[in-house]
Design a protein around this motif. Structure first.
Motif, mmCIF file in Angstrom:
data_model
loop_
_atom_site.group_PDB
_atom_site.id
_atom_site.type_symbol
_atom_site.label_atom_id
_atom_site.label_comp_id
_atom_site.label_asym_id
_atom_site.label_seq_id
_atom_site.Cartn_x
_atom_site.Cartn_y
_atom_site.Cartn_z
ATOM 1 N N LYS A 88 22.331 -1.441 -5.115
ATOM 2 C CA LYS A 88 23.338 -1.863 -4.464
ATOM 3 C C LYS A 88 23.165 -2.989 -3.443
ATOM 4 O O LYS A 88 22.140 -2.875 -2.766
ATOM 5 C CB LYS A 88 24.099 -0.724 -3.869
ATOM 6 C CG LYS A 88 24.894 0.523 -4.894
ATOM 7 C CD LYS A 88 25.529 1.439 -3.940
ATOM 8 C CE LYS A 88 25.980 2.396 -5.079
ATOM 9 N NZ LYS A 88 26.507 3.622 -4.381
ATOM 10 N N GLY A 89 24.090 -3.640 -3.203
ATOM 11 C CA GLY A 89 23.948 -4.682 -1.878
ATOM 12 C C GLY A 89 23.919 -3.746 -0.710
ATOM 13 O O GLY A 89 24.214 -2.766 -0.593
ATOM 14 N N ALA A 90 23.312 -4.506 0.306
ATOM 15 C CA ALA A 90 22.851 -3.767 1.667
ATOM 16 C C ALA A 90 24.222 -3.367 2.286
ATOM 17 O O ALA A 90 24.362 -2.285 2.624
ATOM 18 C CB ALA A 90 22.213 -4.694 2.455
ATOM 19 N N ALA A 128 17.547 12.644 -2.383
ATOM 20 C CA ALA A 128 18.308 11.837 -1.943
ATOM 21 C C ALA A 128 17.352 10.656 -1.616
ATOM 22 O O ALA A 128 17.922 9.318 -1.470
ATOM 23 C CB ALA A 128 18.749 12.399 -0.554
ATOM 24 N N VAL A 129 16.150 10.689 -0.936
ATOM 25 C CA VAL A 129 15.362 9.723 -0.484
ATOM 26 C C VAL A 129 15.152 8.708 -1.587
ATOM 27 O O VAL A 129 15.016 7.561 -1.467
ATOM 28 C CB VAL A 129 14.061 10.226 -0.014
ATOM 29 C CG1 VAL A 129 12.983 8.972 0.164
ATOM 30 C CG2 VAL A 129 14.298 10.861 1.561
ATOM 31 N N MET A 130 14.740 9.280 -2.847
ATOM 32 C CA MET A 130 14.288 8.650 -3.962
ATOM 33 C C MET A 130 15.359 7.585 -4.653
ATOM 34 O O MET A 130 15.322 6.609 -4.830
ATOM 35 C CB MET A 130 13.702 9.286 -5.047
ATOM 36 C CG MET A 130 12.264 9.942 -4.532
ATOM 37 S SD MET A 130 11.069 8.854 -3.621
ATOM 38 C CE MET A 130 10.611 7.903 -4.816
ATOM 39 N N GLU A 131 16.457 8.466 -4.565
ATOM 40 C CA GLU A 131 17.870 7.815 -4.978
ATOM 41 C C GLU A 131 18.232 6.605 -4.250
ATOM 42 O O GLU A 131 18.549 5.639 -4.801
ATOM 43 C CB GLU A 131 18.959 8.819 -4.930
ATOM 44 C CG GLU A 131 20.118 8.661 -5.651
ATOM 45 C CD GLU A 131 21.092 9.939 -5.815
ATOM 46 O OE1 GLU A 131 22.229 9.635 -5.622
ATOM 47 O OE2 GLU A 131 20.585 11.129 -5.815
ATOM 48 N N ILE A 132 18.256 6.603 -2.902
ATOM 49 C CA ILE A 132 18.841 5.473 -2.019
ATOM 50 C C ILE A 132 17.799 4.469 -2.003
ATOM 51 O O ILE A 132 18.140 3.424 -1.850
ATOM 52 C CB ILE A 132 19.145 6.072 -0.720
ATOM 53 C CG1 ILE A 132 20.365 4.983 -0.204
ATOM 54 C CG2 ILE A 132 18.358 6.421 0.279
ATOM 55 C CD1 ILE A 132 21.503 4.833 -1.008
ATOM 56 N N ALA A 133 16.231 4.900 -1.903
ATOM 57 C CA ALA A 133 15.340 3.903 -1.496
ATOM 58 C C ALA A 133 15.227 2.772 -2.646
ATOM 59 O O ALA A 133 14.860 1.603 -2.450
ATOM 60 C CB ALA A 133 13.954 4.707 -1.266
#
Length: 420
Positions: free
Chosen positions: A382-384, A373-378
């Protein structure tokens, strides 16, 4: 003892002084602050007192300040000097017991023991009784348009001391300082002085008495007046006749754009509205939600360089004050939605603070998010704002996280206030 002597009595002046100091507020044109008021009074009161008794005292012009109105545009405030605020407060304390007992039970604004919540509850009662149309009357620039002669004739009905009448008129005609130039005021009672709300109630008491004489159900808070009727046709008839009364008798102008005959749940009253069912539950007016969001957007502007603890402190300060007023609402589910939106705004600030991918990875790991999940979202593209709604960020920066950071719960505070 004559009225002016009662106004200038030591006990009355000390009470007025404490009230002015407690209210604080900005200095007038002389730059004297509330903190300096006592020293100023010690140095100058004997002269001022003599002038007041002799009828030669001349109030200073008010300092003109424009503040933004919640619905757009600006409202003009007139800030008197602290000495004039003291004298006005002393007058107010003696005039209130003279006028207030005879005011209408349907008048709620700026009166001892009455508030906006009382007005909203009375309005709710009328709707529940079947008065399911409202004549919403908005007076155009009321405080700027008050006719001095009409107002003073109403004050003179109960005030017989001509020195006090002369002093009140002197305050009405004190003028305004605009860019260093004194401008005469031929009409209006400046918002900002302690005496102004009482003078408004004295003038509008004629409206209250007219509405009572006609047997109409109404709630008035200062210049905000709602009349409740049982049909659209009755509402239109009432609106026309009351508008004539206001314009001919009191020389006040009705704002056609903001006045209407409609269902109460389609209108706002003192920041509240009602649900359409028979119970007519009190709810937030849409504009009140818009104003809240506008303020929260300012406090959670990511470009504002401020620490997160300070940002949370300011959000708490505003939101807790806001719910203190809006605790009257009977539809709390909307508060949960607002609370979730506030957390999302704070997530936006936090996410943008973690500018680099490696910072995001480090922080998200520290918050206990799984590696995938860390690698996926980091590394997201996507915009902030969209990112703040992702499950990963919800998990890492959810309700528990923000509570630990000191963010106070809007809904929890609501239920505490309701129980208390």
């Amino acid at each position: 003892m004559a009225l002016l002597e009662r106004i200038l009595a030591r006990d009355n002046l000390i009470t007025a002084l404490k009230r002015v100091e407690a209210n604080q507020g900005a200095p007038g044109i002389d730059g004297v602050s509330t903190d300096q008021l006592r020293d100023y009074i010690r140095a100058h009161w004997s002269t001022i007192h003599a002038q007041l008794l002799a009828g030669t005292y001349r109030p200073a012009p008010v300092r003109r300040v424009e503040i933004p109105k919640p619905g757009g545009g600006t409202r003009q405030l007139g800030i008197p000097t602290v000495v004039d605020r003291l004298i006005q407060q002393a007058i107010l304390q003696e005039l209130t017991p003279i006028f207030d007992p005879d005011f209408s039970s349907s008048s709620f604004g700026f009166r001892p023991g009455r508030n906006a919540h009382d007005a909203v509850r009375q309005a709710q009662g009328y709707i529940q009784e079947g008065y399911r149309y409202v004549v919403d009357m908005d007076l155009e620039k009321f405080f700027d348009r008050v006719n001095h002669d009409i107002l003073m004739s109403r004050v003179a009905r109960k005030v017989k001391d001509k020195r006090v009448l002369k002093l009140i008129r002197a305050y009405l005609q004190a003028g305004v300082m605009i860019e260093g130039v004194k401008v005469q005021t031929e009409e209006g009672t400046p918002q900002g002085g302690p005496l102004s709300p009482l003078l408004a109630n004295i003038l509008l008491d004629d409206l209250d008495k007219e509405l009572e004489k006609r047997g109409l159900k109404f709630c008035r808070y200062a210049d905000d007046c709602n009349i409740y009727v049982k049909s659209l046709r009755a509402g239109q008839r009432v609106k026309q006749s009351i508008q004539r009364f206001l314009e001919k008798t009191l020389k006040l102008k009705v704002n056609e754009e903001k006045s209407a005959v409609d269902r109460p749940w389609k209108r706002a009253f003192l920041g509240f509205s009602f649900t359409p069912e028979r119970k007519a539950r009190i709810r937030l007016a849409p504009r009140s939600i818009q104003r809240l969001k506008q303020r929260i957007r300012q406090l959670t502007n990511p470009n504002w360089s401020i620490s997160m603890p300070e940002r949370i402190h300011r959000v708490n300060q505003y939101v807790m004050g806001w719910i203190g007023y809006f605790r009257l609402v009977e539809t709390p589910s909307v508060l949960q939605t607002i609370e979730g939106w506030i957390r999302r705004r704070l997530r936006l600030c936090q996410w943008l603070q973690w500018k680099r991918v490696r910072t995001r990875i480090r922080e998200l790991r520290a918050l206990g998010l799984k590696e995938t999940a860390v690698m996926e979202i980091a590394n997201t593209r996507k915009g902030a704002w969209r990112t703040t709604k992702t499950p990963q960020l919800h998990q890492a920066l959810g309700k528990t996280y923000w509570t630990a950071q000191g963010l106070k719960s809007l809904t929890q505070r609501y239920f505490e206030l309701r129980q208390g």
